[in-house]
Design a protein around this motif. Sequence first.
Motif, PDB file in Angstrom:
ATOM      1  N   LYS A 105       0.870  -1.268  -0.137  1.00 17.18           N
ATOM      2  CA  LYS A 105       0.008  -0.394   0.182  1.00 17.18           C
ATOM      3  C   LYS A 105       0.828   1.261  -0.717  1.00 17.18           C
ATOM      4  CE  LYS A 105      -3.868  -1.765   1.801  1.00 17.18           C
ATOM      5  NZ  LYS A 105      -5.209  -2.118   3.491  1.00 17.18           N
ATOM      6  N   SER A 106       2.297   0.781   0.589  1.00 11.39           N
ATOM      7  CA  SER A 106       3.113   2.479   0.138  1.00 11.39           C
ATOM      8  C   SER A 106       3.558   2.204  -0.678  1.00 11.39           C
ATOM      9  CB  SER A 106       4.263   2.015   1.748  1.00 11.39           C
ATOM     10  OG  SER A 106       5.075   1.305   1.109  1.00 11.39           O
ATOM     11  N   ARG A 107       3.174   2.081  -2.187  1.00 15.59           N
ATOM     12  CA  ARG A 107       4.174   1.990  -3.748  1.00 15.59           C
ATOM     13  C   ARG A 107       4.019   2.890  -3.704  1.00 15.59           C
ATOM     14  NH1 ARG A 107       3.685  -3.056  -7.682  1.00 15.59           N
ATOM     15  NH2 ARG A 107       4.113  -1.801  -9.718  1.00 15.59           N
ATOM     16  N   VAL A 108       4.603   3.907  -4.640  1.00 10.90           N
ATOM     17  CA  VAL A 108       4.229   5.039  -5.448  1.00 10.90           C
ATOM     18  C   VAL A 108       5.168   4.884  -6.194  1.00 10.90           C
ATOM     19  CG1 VAL A 108       3.566   6.199  -3.362  1.00 10.90           C
ATOM     20  CG2 VAL A 108       5.876   6.910  -3.803  1.00 10.90           C
ATOM     21  N   THR A 109       4.387   5.809  -7.737  1.00 12.16           N
ATOM     22  CA  THR A 109       6.250   5.780  -8.449  1.00 12.16           C
ATOM     23  C   THR A 109       6.755   6.852  -8.296  1.00 12.16           C
ATOM     24  OG1 THR A 109       4.422   4.807 -10.009  1.00 12.16           O
ATOM     25  CG2 THR A 109       5.915   6.156 -11.314  1.00 12.16           C
ATOM     26  N   LEU A 110       7.539   7.202  -8.637  1.00 17.90           N
ATOM     27  CA  LEU A 110       8.376   8.161  -7.864  1.00 17.90           C
ATOM     28  C   LEU A 110       8.672   9.146  -8.781  1.00 17.90           C
ATOM     29  CD1 LEU A 110       9.050   9.379  -5.309  1.00 17.90           C
ATOM     30  CD2 LEU A 110      11.663   8.535  -5.352  1.00 17.90           C
ATOM     31  N   LEU A 111       9.754   8.207 -10.089  1.00 17.20           N
ATOM     32  CA  LEU A 111      10.291   8.712 -11.093  1.00 17.20           C
ATOM     33  C   LEU A 111      10.458   8.301 -12.663  1.00 17.20           C
ATOM     34  CD1 LEU A 111      14.037   8.875  -9.304  1.00 17.20           C
ATOM     35  CD2 LEU A 111      12.614  10.823  -9.084  1.00 17.20           C
ATOM     36  N   ILE A 224       9.882   4.054 -18.863  1.00 18.10           N
ATOM     37  CA  ILE A 224      10.642   3.896 -17.546  1.00 18.10           C
ATOM     38  C   ILE A 224      10.366   4.500 -16.573  1.00 18.10           C
ATOM     39  CG2 ILE A 224      13.139   4.208 -16.738  1.00 18.10           C
ATOM     40  CD1 ILE A 224      13.507   3.859 -20.683  1.00 18.10           C
ATOM     41  N   GLU A 225      10.053   3.814 -15.194  1.00 17.50           N
ATOM     42  CA  GLU A 225       9.171   4.475 -14.055  1.00 17.50           C
ATOM     43  C   GLU A 225       9.668   3.292 -12.930  1.00 17.50           C
ATOM     44  OE1 GLU A 225       4.587   5.226 -15.053  1.00 17.50           O
ATOM     45  OE2 GLU A 225       5.429   2.802 -14.223  1.00 17.50           O
ATOM     46  N   TYR A 226       9.982   4.644 -11.728  1.00 12.22           N
ATOM     47  CA  TYR A 226      10.812   4.162 -10.755  1.00 12.22           C
ATOM     48  C   TYR A 226       9.496   4.103  -9.330  1.00 12.22           C
ATOM     49  CZ  TYR A 226      15.045   4.863 -13.325  1.00 12.22           C
ATOM     50  OH  TYR A 226      16.120   5.055 -13.896  1.00 12.22           O
ATOM     51  N   PRO A 227       9.752   3.374  -9.494  1.00 10.50           N
ATOM     52  CA  PRO A 227       8.659   2.968  -8.071  1.00 10.50           C
ATOM     53  C   PRO A 227       8.941   2.265  -6.495  1.00 10.50           C
ATOM     54  CG  PRO A 227       8.529   0.256  -8.997  1.00 10.50           C
ATOM     55  CD  PRO A 227       9.562   1.744  -9.903  1.00 10.50           C
ATOM     56  N   LEU A 228       8.885   2.791  -5.825  1.00  6.87           N
ATOM     57  CA  LEU A 228       9.524   3.496  -4.524  1.00  6.87           C
ATOM     58  C   LEU A 228       8.519   2.657  -3.353  1.00  6.87           C
ATOM     59  CD1 LEU A 228      11.110   4.360  -2.137  1.00  6.87           C
ATOM     60  CD2 LEU A 228       9.473   6.700  -1.761  1.00  6.87           C
ATOM     61  N   VAL A 229       9.119   2.128  -2.100  1.00  6.03           N
ATOM     62  CA  VAL A 229       7.934   1.204  -1.539  1.00  6.03           C
ATOM     63  C   VAL A 229       9.148   1.159   0.434  1.00  6.03           C
ATOM     64  CG1 VAL A 229       8.903  -0.970  -1.866  1.00  6.03           C
ATOM     65  CG2 VAL A 229       6.383  -0.250  -1.497  1.00  6.03           C
ATOM     66  N   LEU A 230       7.798   0.598   1.404  1.00  7.95           N
ATOM     67  CA  LEU A 230       8.513   0.634   2.122  1.00  7.95           C
ATOM     68  C   LEU A 230       8.497  -0.844   2.337  1.00  7.95           C
ATOM     69  CD1 LEU A 230       6.038   3.409   4.257  1.00  7.95           C
ATOM     70  CD2 LEU A 230       8.696   2.679   4.498  1.00  7.95           C
ATOM     71  N   VAL A 231       9.423  -1.028   2.836  1.00  3.60           N
ATOM     72  CA  VAL A 231       9.655  -2.588   2.964  1.00  3.60           C
ATOM     73  C   VAL A 231       8.765  -3.327   3.555  1.00  3.60           C
ATOM     74  CG1 VAL A 231      11.197  -4.510   3.648  1.00  3.60           C
ATOM     75  CG2 VAL A 231      11.821  -2.899   1.980  1.00  3.60           C
TER      76      VAL A 231
END
Length: 265
Positions: A105-111, A224-231
């Motif tokens: 649920k913390s996943r976001v596309t950052l870049l 080309i997307e860079y997703p960010l997530v909390l582990v």
Amino acid sequence: MPPRYRHRFKHLATLLLFMFSSCVFAGERVTVFAAASLTNALTEVGNTFKTDNMVNPTKIDPVFVFASSSTLARQIAQGAPAQLYLSANQKWMDYLVEQKSVAAKSRVTLLRNSLVLIAPNTSPIDNIVLNKQWNIAQAVGDSRIAVGDPDHVPAGRYAKQALENLDLWPQAISLLARANNVRGALALVERGESPFGIVYATDAQIAKKVKVVSAFPNSSHKPIEYPLVLVESTPSAATSAFYQYLQSDVAQAIFVKYGFKVDSV
């Protein structure tokens, strides 16, 4: 104990508890597993965060582990002690979500990024038209085109998609120098060991010994997307603080400086 001393003792105990808590959290490390293509930009973001007393008064210390997104994803799935993961594509993030190894649920596309063809600065070639008429074998001679390994590395996967879309893959498949990550491909061109390489635009921007000789159309490959997530599903306050900082205007301005694209800048 007289009441006035009990009051002083209680006050002292509270003060000591506060000081002890500050020492515990001060300088807490947050381990970030991140794609190799983020090395320069993310290092500057981390250094800026560490020295900003307003947003980081307890001196949280982000520590980065840079490698191929695939390598890092597998390590996280096996229990590696990361608090944040920043991938160079959605595929390896999907893998970790399927493995239930991250807080989905913390996943976001950052870049976002783009793909380019590079050559050494010393090359006489300044421009290449990327279409099926390009004779790759003639262009590389007895050498190879440097790419991230298409079987594992996101940059290599994008390169394969682009070459397939442009009807160049049948020529290229036997002429690839497959690197463990995109920075490895960049290094081959920087050293003059490969006459061409396919890397991210951001890699070409920070490299002083290469030049861009063509850009792949964005339509030739997946975004080309860079997703960010909390582990961790219940992250520490320090981890949450750096997770939010990565999405801040200050951090995004640094990413833009290095050639990344963000939705809000």
